[in-house]
Design a protein around this motif. Structure first.
Motif, PDB file in Angstrom:
ATOM      1  N   LEU A 134       7.368   8.361  -7.173  1.00 51.42           N
ATOM      2  CA  LEU A 134       6.973   8.112  -5.786  1.00 51.42           C
ATOM      3  C   LEU A 134       5.963   6.981  -5.658  1.00 51.42           C
ATOM      4  N   THR A 135       5.155   6.784  -6.697  1.00 49.49           N
ATOM      5  CA  THR A 135       4.187   5.681  -6.656  1.00 49.49           C
ATOM      6  C   THR A 135       4.914   4.348  -6.529  1.00 49.49           C
ATOM      7  N   LEU A 136       6.017   4.198  -7.269  1.00 52.13           N
ATOM      8  CA  LEU A 136       6.820   2.977  -7.170  1.00 52.13           C
ATOM      9  C   LEU A 136       7.384   2.804  -5.767  1.00 52.13           C
ATOM     10  N   ILE A 137       7.877   3.878  -5.188  1.00 52.24           N
ATOM     11  CA  ILE A 137       8.470   3.801  -3.854  1.00 52.24           C
ATOM     12  C   ILE A 137       7.415   3.434  -2.813  1.00 52.24           C
ATOM     13  N   ASP A 138       6.232   4.002  -2.945  1.00 52.86           N
ATOM     14  CA  ASP A 138       5.153   3.654  -2.017  1.00 52.86           C
ATOM     15  C   ASP A 138       4.777   2.181  -2.160  1.00 52.86           C
ATOM     16  N   ALA A 139       4.783   1.683  -3.389  1.00 52.77           N
ATOM     17  CA  ALA A 139       4.464   0.265  -3.607  1.00 52.77           C
ATOM     18  C   ALA A 139       5.517  -0.632  -2.970  1.00 52.77           C
ATOM     19  N   LEU A 140       6.785  -0.242  -3.053  1.00 50.87           N
ATOM     20  CA  LEU A 140       7.852  -1.016  -2.415  1.00 50.87           C
ATOM     21  C   LEU A 140       7.677  -1.023  -0.900  1.00 50.87           C
ATOM     22  N   ASP A 141       7.283   0.113  -0.347  1.00 55.38           N
ATOM     23  CA  ASP A 141       7.050   0.180   1.102  1.00 55.38           C
ATOM     24  C   ASP A 141       5.897  -0.729   1.513  1.00 55.38           C
TER      25      ASP A 141
END
Length: 613
Positions: A583-590
């Motif tokens: 989820l950390t990666l997904i938040d960074a993409l957002d």
């Protein structure tokens, strides 16, 4: 596995609390009251900081070329003056003779005064974070806004009170011939006589404001939101129904607005039911559909609850049961979708409405078909299993599709696929659904990089969005599955008011809730709570015994800091390499996406670790 940890139960109180304990409890109660104030109670007038402002000008309209010649303001809270602001302003034009006579401000007095370009920023800094008050506010605030716009200076989002409008609501003609500042200052025995000078008039307006507030308090209006109802932002129909909240409880619970036929119009929840319902009749309620609902309401029913979590859960169940017209969310919890592998010779991913046996690899529930389809597309990017829907024989002899020709499908339809290799891909896919989604993350990350290098940015954005939906959905599914697998969880937490809240959860459903009474035997009290808890039968379905939304509420409470797990039956675990870790990666993409999108085009960003809905 079954375990009980007695040491984690709150201790039984057998002696008078110490001074430190009393201090801690008091602090907790204050925090509880503060939380109520933020969520439900509105802002008490005694705790609001007001900036009472008055202007002197060369005329009646800035649009006609009139200029400000003086600004006076008083900052006050709880009856105490916190500061004053006063400055003459050079209008860079002659002051009309009749204005000079009226105000006593002459051209000579303003010749060396600062211009509005420097006076306005100073005033805005003085008034920052307060509620503006003025006598005939459209005049004073209109001038200030005009010059802020002229200077291309953003106007702060001030809340504004107009003492003229308030006076027209509470002062009768028998008391004062009109609502002029001089008349009201006489009525309320102001300590300063208005004399058409900005600071003097602002000081007089402070006394008038306090006099008006005293009268409003006698009518039961004690908060800023209550007072704003008299400023014309609330309909008379709303205001007349304030009495519907009078007999409601003051603790946590659920409230139901009912119409003339006793039908449920709206269901809501609050930590403080009475005060929350009162806001529907004040200016703090700005939703047009709620104004319409209040007009139709004939009574308000309240259901008291032991804890805020119990209230939130009851709200969801009542919305699902009554499906009120004015509730927009949670009315159809049964409309869910899942992704699962079919049971046939050449399995494929299928979008279904339910999964009867949660031991079967699946992903979901999804609250919308569109979200499920985006997660499905993400899985197909990583695993080249067939996407056709016809049932294939053990040794098929069909014509291959376009996906097979593109190398994106192992093509079992034409008999060229090796059953063992296909079975291995299906097994890896099943593992992704219930465990580590790393293969999907890597596949879509590679796709995004290739698209970005080729400057196919829209296609890269599509892959990014699919990845985000998939990872959040997988994390949500794994968390829910872990909770549903547990026959029973008992957890407790010391709330902000110092009380110990206890919740019993069985197969993802809240079965009981309560607050341990002071000086009670915690073990005996807990035994009674468990004995009276709702029995929940495990149906083995992928859906929780409650709605998915209810189980998510329970999970959020369980994951709060300070929660103590008292008792557990079964295992409450999530895979170590599961979707939560991505989820950390997904938040960074957002965050990267929002960084390149213009502010006025952005949607609200997702909060960290919020599951896709």
């Amino acid at each position: 596995m079954s375990s009980t940890t007695d040491a984690l139960l709150p201790p039984v109180a057998t002696a008078a609390p110490s001074r430190d304990e009393l201090s801690r409890r008091t602090t907790g109660q204050l925090r509880w009251q503060e939380q109520q104030g933020l969520d439900d109670l509105g802002r008490p007038l005694s705790e609001v900081t007001f900036t009472v402002v008055d202007l002197e000008t060369t005329g009646g309209s800035p649009a006609g070329g009139s200029m400000i010649t003086e600004i006076g303001a008083v900052k006050v809270r709880g009856g105490e003056v916190l500061g004053e602001f006063q400055t003459l302003v050079n209008p860079h034009s002659s002051i009309p003779p009749f204005i000079a006579v009226l105000t006593g401000i002459t051209d000579a007095m303003v010749a060396s005064a600062p211009s509005i370009e420097s006076a306005l920023p100073s005033f805005l800094e003085f008034a920052a974070g307060t509620v503006l008050v003025a006598h005939n506010a459209p005049f004073d605030v209109g001038f200030l806004k005009h010059f802020a716009e002229q200077q291309q200076r953003p106007w702060p989002a001030f809340e504004v009170l107009d003492t003229v409008k308030l006076a027209r609501r509470v002062v009768t003609r028998d008391e004062a011939p009109n609502c002029k500042l001089s008349s009201l200052a006489t009525l309320f025995h102001a300590s300063v006589t208005p004399d058409h000078r900005a600071l003097s008039d602002a000081r007089a307006t402070v006394d008038v404001m306090h006099g008006l507030f005293a009268r409003l308090g006698g009518q039961g209006l004690h908060t800023l939101e209550d007072v704003q109802t008299l400023n014309g932002r609330v309909t008379d129909a709303q205001r007349r129904k304030r009495h519907l909240a009078d007999a409601l409880p003051t603790g946590p619970g659920v409230y139901l607005f009912r119409g003339a036929g006793d039908e449920v119009l709206y269901v809501g929840t609050s930590r403080h039911v009475r005060q929350r319902v009162r806001t529907y009749f004040t200016a703090s309620e700005t939703r047009s559909r709620m104004s319409e609902m209040v007009t139709l309401a004939e009574r308000v029913q309240a259901i008291e609850c032991s804890t805020p979590l119990e209230a939130q859960v009851r709200e969801l169940r009542l919305i699902a049961s009554h499906r009120p017209h004015y509730n927009r969310r949670s009315k159809f919890p049964d409309k869910t979708h899942f992704l699962t592998l079919t049971s046939e010779a050449w399995p494929r991913l299928s979008l279904v409405r339910s999964v009867k046996d949660r031991s079967v690899a699946h992903l979901g529930p999804f609250s919308s078909r569109r979200t499920a389809e985006r997660a499905l597309a993400a899985l197909h990017e990583a695993y080249p299993i067939r996407q056709c829907t016809q049932r294939l024989a053990g040794t098929p002899a069909e014509t291959p599709c376009v996906l097979a020709e593109m190398g994106r499908c192992l093509s079992p339809c034409d008999g060229s696929a090796d059953p063992t290799a296909y079975e291995a891909v299906v097994a890896a896919l099943a593992g992704t659904l219930v465990g580590d989604p790393g293969e999907v993350v890597r596949a879509l990350d590679d796709r995004m990089r290739v698209c970005a290098q080729d400057e196919r940015f829209e296609e890269a954005a599509t892959h990014r969005d699919r990845l985000g939906v998939f990872v959040r959905s997988a994390a949500r599914s794994q968390r829910l599955r872990a909770l549903v697998d547990c026959p029973e969880l008992v957890a407790t937490r010391r709330e902000d008011d110092g009380r110990w809240a206890v919740h019993v959860v069985r197969h993802g459903r809240l079965s009981a809730a309560g607050v341990i009474p002071p000086r009670a035997d915690a073990h005996a009290w807990l035994a009674d709570l468990l004995a009276g808890a709702e029995t929940v039968v495990d149906t083995r379905s992928a859906l929780p015994a409650a709605s998915a939304e209810e189980s998510e509420l329970v999970l959020r409470w369980l994951e709060q800091p300070g929660v103590r797990l008292v008792q557990a039956q079964g295992e409450w675990t999530c895979p170590v390499g599961g979707a939560q870790g991505h989820l950390t990666l997904i938040d960074a993409l957002d965050e990267a996406r929002l960084a390149v999108v213009p502010t006025d085009e952005r949607r609200l960003p997702r909060t960290a670790h919020r599951p896709a809905r």
